[in-house]
Scaffold this motif. Structure first.
Motif, PDB file in Angstrom:
ATOM      1  N   ASN A  32       0.826  -1.210   0.000  1.00 24.11           N
ATOM      2  CA  ASN A  32       0.000   0.000   0.000  1.00 24.11           C
ATOM      3  C   ASN A  32       0.861   1.262   0.000  1.00 24.11           C
ATOM      4  N   SER A  61      -9.432   2.811  -3.848  1.00 25.51           N
ATOM      5  CA  SER A  61      -9.923   2.685  -2.466  1.00 25.51           C
ATOM      6  C   SER A  61      -8.806   2.963  -1.464  1.00 25.51           C
ATOM      7  N   TRP A  62      -7.617   2.394  -1.729  1.00 27.74           N
ATOM      8  CA  TRP A  62      -6.488   2.642  -0.824  1.00 27.74           C
ATOM      9  C   TRP A  62      -6.057   4.102  -0.878  1.00 27.74           C
ATOM     10  N   ASP A  64      -8.071   6.624  -1.361  1.00 30.07           N
ATOM     11  CA  ASP A  64      -9.074   7.323  -0.550  1.00 30.07           C
ATOM     12  C   ASP A  64      -8.751   7.189   0.940  1.00 30.07           C
ATOM     13  N   ARG A  65      -8.384   5.967   1.363  1.00 30.26           N
ATOM     14  CA  ARG A  65      -8.038   5.759   2.772  1.00 30.26           C
ATOM     15  C   ARG A  65      -6.796   6.544   3.154  1.00 30.26           C
ATOM     16  N   TYR A  66      -5.807   6.604   2.256  1.00 30.19           N
ATOM     17  CA  TYR A  66      -4.592   7.363   2.553  1.00 30.19           C
ATOM     18  C   TYR A  66      -4.922   8.847   2.716  1.00 30.19           C
ATOM     19  N   ALA A  68      -7.730  10.165   3.581  1.00 30.81           N
ATOM     20  CA  ALA A  68      -8.577  10.396   4.751  1.00 30.81           C
ATOM     21  C   ALA A  68      -7.824  10.201   6.071  1.00 30.81           C
ATOM     22  N   GLU A  69      -6.957   9.174   6.133  1.00 26.80           N
ATOM     23  CA  GLU A  69      -6.341   8.796   7.406  1.00 26.80           C
ATOM     24  C   GLU A  69      -4.822   8.914   7.441  1.00 26.80           C
ATOM     25  N   GLY A  73      -3.790   4.807   7.632  1.00 19.83           N
ATOM     26  CA  GLY A  73      -4.910   4.254   6.870  1.00 19.83           C
ATOM     27  C   GLY A  73      -4.499   3.145   5.925  1.00 19.83           C
ATOM     28  N   LEU A  74      -3.192   3.002   5.679  1.00 27.46           N
ATOM     29  CA  LEU A  74      -2.697   1.965   4.777  1.00 27.46           C
ATOM     30  C   LEU A  74      -2.514   0.619   5.473  1.00 27.46           C
ATOM     31  N   LYS A  77      -6.696  -3.231   9.066  1.00 30.46           N
ATOM     32  CA  LYS A  77      -7.244  -3.138  10.416  1.00 30.46           C
ATOM     33  C   LYS A  77      -7.475  -4.534  11.020  1.00 30.46           C
TER      34      LYS A  77
END
Length: 139
Positions: A32, A61-62, A64-66, A68-69, A73-74, A77
């Motif tokens: 990621n 999607s990854w 977007d998570r990066y 956001a977080e 986020g990578l 969880k």
């Protein structure tokens, strides 16, 4: 063809991602980090997906998570993946008793455990569980 989505990284973020790519504990996290680094070079999601052998939707999607977080986020969880059939804490004693009772017949011990615990599992699962419990008690 649509517009290429580029992630703008400052030097600190780029360094953190490069470090995560080189020394991250999990393969997924390293992959990621590499994904975000490749996207920051201006590459198309399709190209990045081809390099990493993942779907374009997954790439985005990854990203977007990066965004956001951040780098945290990578990480994948906890709680993902298949849950254990036999719990080392709750089932350990019952497994020990059944195996002691049917020491020479592990298939029979498995049948007893399936009745006692109300769970279905394979003989291979029982053997893996016994190995894991044995390894935990040694170390």
């Amino acid at each position: 063809m649509g517009k290429i989505r580029v992630v703008e990284l400052n030097e600190k973020e780029r360094k953190a991602l490069a470090e995560g790519f080189r020394t991250g504990k999990s393969h997924a996290f390293r992959k990621n980090c590499q994904l975000v680094l490749l996207k920051s070079e201006g590459r198309a999601s399709k190209e990045v997906g081809g390099i990493l052998q993942i779907n374009v939707v997954t790439v985005n999607s990854w990203l977007d998570r990066y965004e956001a977080e951040g780098i945290e986020g990578l990480r994948v969880k906890p709680g993902r993946g298949r849950k254990q059939v036999l719990d080392p804490e709750a089932d350990k004693e019952k497994v020990r008793q059944a195996v002691e009772k049917e020491r020479q017949r592990l298939k029979q011990a498995k049948l007893i455990l399936e009745q006692d615990l109300g769970k279905q599992f394979s003989l291979k699962t029982l053997k893996r569980f016994l190995k894991k419990v044995a390894a935990d008690t040694k170390g």
